[in-house]
Design a protein around this motif. Sequence first.
Motif, short mmCIF file in Angstrom:
data_model
loop_
_atom_site.label_atom_id
_atom_site.label_comp_id
_atom_site.label_asym_id
_atom_site.label_seq_id
_atom_site.Cartn_x
_atom_site.Cartn_y
_atom_site.Cartn_z
N PHE A 186 9.52 21.78 29.68
CA PHE A 186 9.09 21.87 30.77
C PHE A 186 8.08 20.41 30.98
O PHE A 186 7.08 20.60 30.40
N PHE A 187 8.11 19.45 31.82
CA PHE A 187 7.10 18.55 31.72
C PHE A 187 7.11 17.91 33.27
O PHE A 187 8.10 17.84 34.23
N PRO A 188 6.09 17.01 33.28
CA PRO A 188 5.76 16.09 34.60
C PRO A 188 7.03 15.29 34.74
O PRO A 188 7.23 14.64 33.71
N SER A 189 7.25 14.93 35.92
CA SER A 189 8.52 13.95 35.73
C SER A 189 8.75 13.05 37.31
O SER A 189 8.38 13.65 38.22
N TYR A 190 9.15 11.95 36.98
CA TYR A 190 9.37 11.05 37.97
C TYR A 190 10.49 9.93 37.73
O TYR A 190 10.18 9.30 36.72
N TYR A 205 -1.61 12.41 37.28
CA TYR A 205 -2.46 13.55 37.23
C TYR A 205 -1.81 14.73 36.61
O TYR A 205 -2.32 15.47 35.88
N ALA A 206 -0.28 14.83 36.98
CA ALA A 206 0.49 15.97 36.47
C ALA A 206 0.33 15.97 34.82
O ALA A 206 0.34 16.91 34.06
N ALA A 207 0.59 14.54 34.47
CA ALA A 207 0.48 14.37 32.90
C ALA A 207 -0.80 14.76 32.39
O ALA A 207 -0.99 15.39 31.05
N ALA A 208 -1.46 14.49 33.02
CA ALA A 208 -3.23 14.60 32.43
C ALA A 208 -3.23 15.99 32.38
O ALA A 208 -4.12 16.35 31.46
N ILE A 209 -3.13 16.88 33.34
CA ILE A 209 -3.15 18.27 33.20
C ILE A 209 -2.57 18.90 31.99
O ILE A 209 -3.29 19.48 31.15
N VAL A 210 -1.44 18.33 31.69
CA VAL A 210 -0.55 18.66 30.54
C VAL A 210 -1.37 18.36 29.19
O VAL A 210 -1.60 19.22 28.39
N GLY A 283 9.47 19.05 36.07
CA GLY A 283 8.37 19.47 36.76
C GLY A 283 7.84 18.59 37.70
O GLY A 283 8.20 17.37 38.05
N PRO A 284 6.91 19.11 38.34
CA PRO A 284 6.08 18.06 39.20
C PRO A 284 5.69 16.73 38.86
O PRO A 284 5.42 16.68 37.43
N PRO A 285 5.72 15.98 39.54
CA PRO A 285 5.59 15.84 40.98
C PRO A 285 6.87 15.34 41.61
O PRO A 285 7.12 15.13 42.93
N ILE A 286 8.17 15.59 40.81
CA ILE A 286 9.47 15.12 41.30
C ILE A 286 9.81 15.66 42.65
O ILE A 286 10.48 14.97 43.65
#
Lengths: 309, 338
Positions: A186-190, A205-210, A283-286
């Motif tokens: 499960f990962f940030p995606s775009y 930002y989403a990647a930084a949180i992870v 996962g977000p922000p897609i």
Amino acid sequence: MIIRWGVAINVHEKLDDTIRIAKKLDAVGIDRLWVVDFPSPRFAPAVADVVASCTEAKIGIGLLSAILYDAETIGGFIETLSDYHGNRFDVLIGPGDQSALRSIGQETWIPKEVVETTLGTTVRVRNLLQEKGIEGHVWLGAQGPRMIDASREAHGVLLNYSDPMMIEWALKQIRERDGTHQTGVFFPSYIVSELADEPPNEFLYAAAIVALGAPSKIIKDMALWGISEARGAYNRKGKLNSAVIQAFGTCSLLRWGVFTTAEGVIEYANNLDKIGIDEIVFGPPISQFENSLENLMAAFKKSKKARNQ
Amino acid sequence: MTHNDWGSIVYHASIGITTHMKVKATKWIAENADALGAHSIWIGEDIGIGQDVFILSASTLRMTERCRVGTAIVPVSTHNIATLARAALSLCDIGRGRFVFGTGIGGIQDLQRLGIAIKRPVTALRETVLALRNIWKGKTVSAECEVFKLNGFGLHIDAVKDIPVFLGVRGPQMLRLVGQIADGAILSGPLDYLKYATNEIDSSARIAGRDPEDIEKIAWLPTIPTFKGGKESLAKRVVAIVVADMPEKILGMLSVDEGRIHRLRDAVARKGPDAGVPFVNDEMMDMFAITGDLLHMVDMFEKVAALGITEVVLGPPFTGDWRGAVQDIFKEIRLRRE
């Protein structure tokens, strides 16, 4: 086994948008819709009820925080949803976002206790569902080695990694896996039309949180020393801002999410399939970006076509 | 109180359901509520039992088009305030403004069973309602009281959500709180108590500079239509719960056998609602429940409305041919209005 594709919805989008996106993803036959919960402003189980009523998709609920909900409550969510819509629901349980939980009064965060609570809740939910004959799987959301290993007690683990090397590292943390244990990521995606595009701030930002949540063992094992520097910037500011993003650097953050084209994502999924990953969750922000979702759906359709040939 | 052209009292009639009920039953009610002419569906949370209250609310909103749907109630003492805020926001969106957030501190018996002791319940409820309203306005909230602690929590929504807040209350201070801050009250108890409660709410509203007519008063009493084979024993169980949860001060106002009341409360506290059933006699049934044939029940609804109650709730318990009974009752109410 062919890798399944899932998409996280109900992040920051309005309810009408969530439903519209869910219908679109269902129409292309996406394998699972993951309805995310806190700190999303909307309550996942209620949103899942509406999504289930207007789609035929399999639905995952979560991540549900074991700090916020007890096992009986989580079991009750899945049981009620299954009573209304049939056996279509899986659940993802984890500790949750520490800083978001702090804002609602969950201030004590002793890692050992958090792991124990999360694991205890996961096992109890799995047993509750089994006792009631509900087929849904219980996934454990994990990033650290203790939690990853403990995921053997769940039906599967959803790893909070996207980089294939890190995923392989994570898989090694599970001492013994039986054949039924599922692994997902499960990962940030775009997903972009062309790689020349810059990643949007939401992705960074989403990647930084992870990345900020990365366990010390992976930092050490994989020499990810840049994280320590960024963590210092985060601790000094007490919040995630552009200074923290700069401390990471875009290149470094790209390892904590999937930022690629439709072609790139097909290749990525195929690679993970080869190393034994059962499910990838975008996962977000897609879900907040229409074009990005369209690119993902195009990739999924192409991949599905190839699967069926 | 409003009358129609023929002198009949005009009140809203609604249906009450609880999380303890089977999906088949709650679904039937949701699917038929609009056609029956129900003004609202009120959903009570039997803590830890049956359907999840927020999913039941979501599905009920989804299956109805016109009638409003409210929780009655979800306690602030057993849910994290962020969950309450987020669930209410979601339900408001799902129902496109038809959702009512009914809340309260929780039943005395439930709180005792769960080991929850709240020293200042009125303050806790007041603070919770104020915090929730600020959250729904899109504000970031830092506040704390006995039942919650928020440190910079917000939903990051751009539009203000005007979600009506109704309070399920019994005691005098709580009734006054309704008059001060709530959009409505959800009441239960004998007729004398309902009259007292509406007066307390109205006078508190006037003192607070509010128009008492702006505050809805909902009466939800156990109802048991005997004309369609309803089982009185189930109504007795519900009456046992209502009596056990009634504050001493209120019971003291009623002409009831105090010894019997205390034995009932003891039994419910020790062994649950079923243990209270043998202590519920005809006098208590007449006082705390609406039971009997079709015409008598609708007469009783009118009698309740005449006390200043704006909405009367039918059910549960639902026994016998309860679907037929519900249809007949709503038809009779409609006929009297035409």
